[in-house]
Design a protein around this motif. Structure first.
Motif, PDB file in Angstrom:
ATOM      1  N   HIS A 137       0.860  -1.184   0.000  1.00  0.00           N
ATOM      2  CA  HIS A 137       0.000   0.000   0.000  1.00  0.00           C
ATOM      3  C   HIS A 137       0.892   1.228   0.000  1.00  0.00           C
ATOM      4  CE1 HIS A 137      -3.658  -2.309   1.133  1.00  0.00           C
ATOM      5  NE2 HIS A 137      -2.762  -3.080   1.726  1.00  0.00           N
ATOM      6  N   GLU A 138       0.460   2.230  -0.728  1.00  0.00           N
ATOM      7  CA  GLU A 138       1.218   3.475  -0.731  1.00  0.00           C
ATOM      8  C   GLU A 138       0.288   4.658  -0.889  1.00  0.00           C
ATOM      9  OE1 GLU A 138       3.725   4.221  -4.226  1.00  0.00           O
ATOM     10  OE2 GLU A 138       2.644   2.609  -5.235  1.00  0.00           O
ATOM     11  N   LYS A 139       0.695   5.746  -0.287  1.00  0.00           N
ATOM     12  CA  LYS A 139       0.001   7.017  -0.374  1.00  0.00           C
ATOM     13  C   LYS A 139       1.051   8.015  -0.865  1.00  0.00           C
ATOM     14  CE  LYS A 139      -3.332   7.998   2.723  1.00  0.00           C
ATOM     15  NZ  LYS A 139      -3.928   8.376   3.988  1.00  0.00           N
ATOM     16  N   ASN A 140       0.664   8.921  -1.721  1.00  0.00           N
ATOM     17  CA  ASN A 140       1.623   9.905  -2.202  1.00  0.00           C
ATOM     18  C   ASN A 140       2.121  10.755  -1.033  1.00  0.00           C
ATOM     19  OD1 ASN A 140       3.134  11.293  -4.131  1.00  0.00           O
ATOM     20  ND2 ASN A 140       1.532  12.827  -4.405  1.00  0.00           N
ATOM     21  N   TRP A 141       3.436  10.904  -0.954  1.00  0.00           N
ATOM     22  CA  TRP A 141       4.025  11.754   0.081  1.00  0.00           C
ATOM     23  C   TRP A 141       5.050  12.670  -0.562  1.00  0.00           C
ATOM     24  CZ3 TRP A 141       9.270  10.686   0.713  1.00  0.00           C
ATOM     25  CH2 TRP A 141       9.719   9.424   0.345  1.00  0.00           C
ATOM     26  N   HIS A 142       5.269  13.806   0.092  1.00  0.00           N
ATOM     27  CA  HIS A 142       6.131  14.847  -0.462  1.00  0.00           C
ATOM     28  C   HIS A 142       7.521  14.774   0.144  1.00  0.00           C
ATOM     29  CE1 HIS A 142       2.726  16.605  -2.497  1.00  0.00           C
ATOM     30  NE2 HIS A 142       2.050  16.481  -1.380  1.00  0.00           N
ATOM     31  N   SER A 167      10.458   0.329   2.861  1.00  0.00           N
ATOM     32  CA  SER A 167      10.336   0.546   4.298  1.00  0.00           C
ATOM     33  C   SER A 167       8.869   0.706   4.641  1.00  0.00           C
ATOM     34  CB  SER A 167      11.081   1.817   4.723  1.00  0.00           C
ATOM     35  OG  SER A 167      12.458   1.714   4.475  1.00  0.00           O
ATOM     36  N   LEU A 168       8.554   0.442   5.867  1.00  0.00           N
ATOM     37  CA  LEU A 168       7.276   0.823   6.445  1.00  0.00           C
ATOM     38  C   LEU A 168       7.431   2.302   6.783  1.00  0.00           C
ATOM     39  CD1 LEU A 168       4.686   0.736   8.171  1.00  0.00           C
ATOM     40  CD2 LEU A 168       5.948  -0.570   9.846  1.00  0.00           C
ATOM     41  N   VAL A 169       6.625   3.142   6.171  1.00  0.00           N
ATOM     42  CA  VAL A 169       6.748   4.596   6.350  1.00  0.00           C
ATOM     43  C   VAL A 169       5.425   5.143   6.863  1.00  0.00           C
ATOM     44  CG1 VAL A 169       7.297   6.789   5.232  1.00  0.00           C
ATOM     45  CG2 VAL A 169       8.337   4.670   4.370  1.00  0.00           C
ATOM     46  N   LEU A 170       5.516   5.987   7.899  1.00  0.00           N
ATOM     47  CA  LEU A 170       4.325   6.644   8.423  1.00  0.00           C
ATOM     48  C   LEU A 170       4.648   8.058   8.861  1.00  0.00           C
ATOM     49  CD1 LEU A 170       4.529   6.832  11.767  1.00  0.00           C
ATOM     50  CD2 LEU A 170       3.808   4.470  11.637  1.00  0.00           C
ATOM     51  N   ASP A 171       3.614   8.872   8.871  1.00  0.00           N
ATOM     52  CA  ASP A 171       3.668  10.183   9.499  1.00  0.00           C
ATOM     53  C   ASP A 171       2.832  10.094  10.763  1.00  0.00           C
ATOM     54  OD1 ASP A 171       5.214  11.318   7.496  1.00  0.00           O
ATOM     55  OD2 ASP A 171       3.558  12.422   6.574  1.00  0.00           O
ATOM     56  N   ALA A 172       3.373  10.606  11.857  1.00  0.00           N
ATOM     57  CA  ALA A 172       2.644  10.663  13.122  1.00  0.00           C
ATOM     58  C   ALA A 172       2.453  12.137  13.461  1.00  0.00           C
ATOM     59  CB  ALA A 172       3.434   9.934  14.218  1.00  0.00           C
ATOM     60  N   TRP A 173       1.191  12.541  13.548  1.00  0.00           N
ATOM     61  CA  TRP A 173       0.836  13.952  13.715  1.00  0.00           C
ATOM     62  C   TRP A 173       0.402  14.251  15.147  1.00  0.00           C
ATOM     63  CZ3 TRP A 173       1.269  17.538   9.867  1.00  0.00           C
ATOM     64  CH2 TRP A 173       1.522  17.023   8.583  1.00  0.00           C
ATOM     65  N   LYS A 174       0.866  15.370  15.651  1.00  0.00           N
ATOM     66  CA  LYS A 174       0.389  15.898  16.933  1.00  0.00           C
ATOM     67  C   LYS A 174      -0.727  16.880  16.608  1.00  0.00           C
ATOM     68  CE  LYS A 174       2.001  18.271  21.111  1.00  0.00           C
ATOM     69  NZ  LYS A 174       3.211  18.747  21.817  1.00  0.00           N
ATOM     70  N   ASN A 175      -1.930  16.582  17.027  1.00  0.00           N
ATOM     71  CA  ASN A 175      -3.065  17.440  16.694  1.00  0.00           C
ATOM     72  C   ASN A 175      -2.856  18.859  17.193  1.00  0.00           C
ATOM     73  OD1 ASN A 175      -4.499  15.455  15.325  1.00  0.00           O
ATOM     74  ND2 ASN A 175      -5.494  14.731  17.180  1.00  0.00           N
TER      75      ASN A 175
END
Length: 176
Positions: A137-142, A167-175
């Protein structure tokens, strides 16, 4: 100017990002953080192939400290070896005690790494990963938001369309 840091940069970083190494910023030691920044001060963080070198407990502590020092609305982009990658030689290389004597202490999946960050208060957005059916699975990232060299798009081992190293890639966001 935004405050953007690379955790464990190994001397590789984009313009506008501040490189760090474990000798100056050990992500599990709050005193190291306090030496350079105040809570809620950092806009963005990047950690490519860092979290697998910590125990899960250390990874959770590091995620909590990242959360503390990120500004509301800030994020950390994290990439680790993908424990659900379908290639057996890849898994043999990246697993704990793997063939390349890698120093890895954890082999994450999208669920286990996601839990490390959600339990620290983050909202997680998965960018690249394999699921249990070994579907990618992939999502476009900048790239400007944090370059991941060991990714589908940028790792030269994948240039013929075969996903040899991702790689397993994620963004973790602080609201906010």
């Amino acid at each position: 100017m935004p405050c953007k840091i690379v955790i464990g940069s190994s001397g590789i970083f984009q313009a506008g990002w501040i490189p760090t190494e474990i000798e100056s910023l050990n992500v599990i030691k709050e005193n190291d953080w306090k030496r350079y920044v105040s809570p809620n001060e950092i806009d963005a963080m990047l950690a490519e192939h860092v979290w697998e070198h910590m125990t899960e407990q250390e990874g959770r502590k590091a995620a909590a400290l990242c959360f503390r020092y990120l500004k509301p609305g800030g994020y950390i982009r994290v990439a680790v070896p993908d424990g659900l990658h379908p290639d057996r030689s890849y898994i043999e290389q990246v697993r704990v005690g793997g063939s390349d004597n890698n120093g890895h202490k954890v082999l994450y999946t999208y669920k286990t790494l996601g839990d490390v960050f959600t339990s620290a208060g983050f909202r997680v957005e998965l960018l690249e990963y394999f699921d249990e059916q070994r579907t990618f699975h992939e999502k476009n990232w900048h790239v400007a938001d944090g370059m991941i060299h060991r990714s589908k798009r940028f790792d030269g081992r994948n240039r013929d369309g075969v996903l040899r190293y991702t790689s397993l890639v994620l963004d973790a966001w602080k609201n906010a």
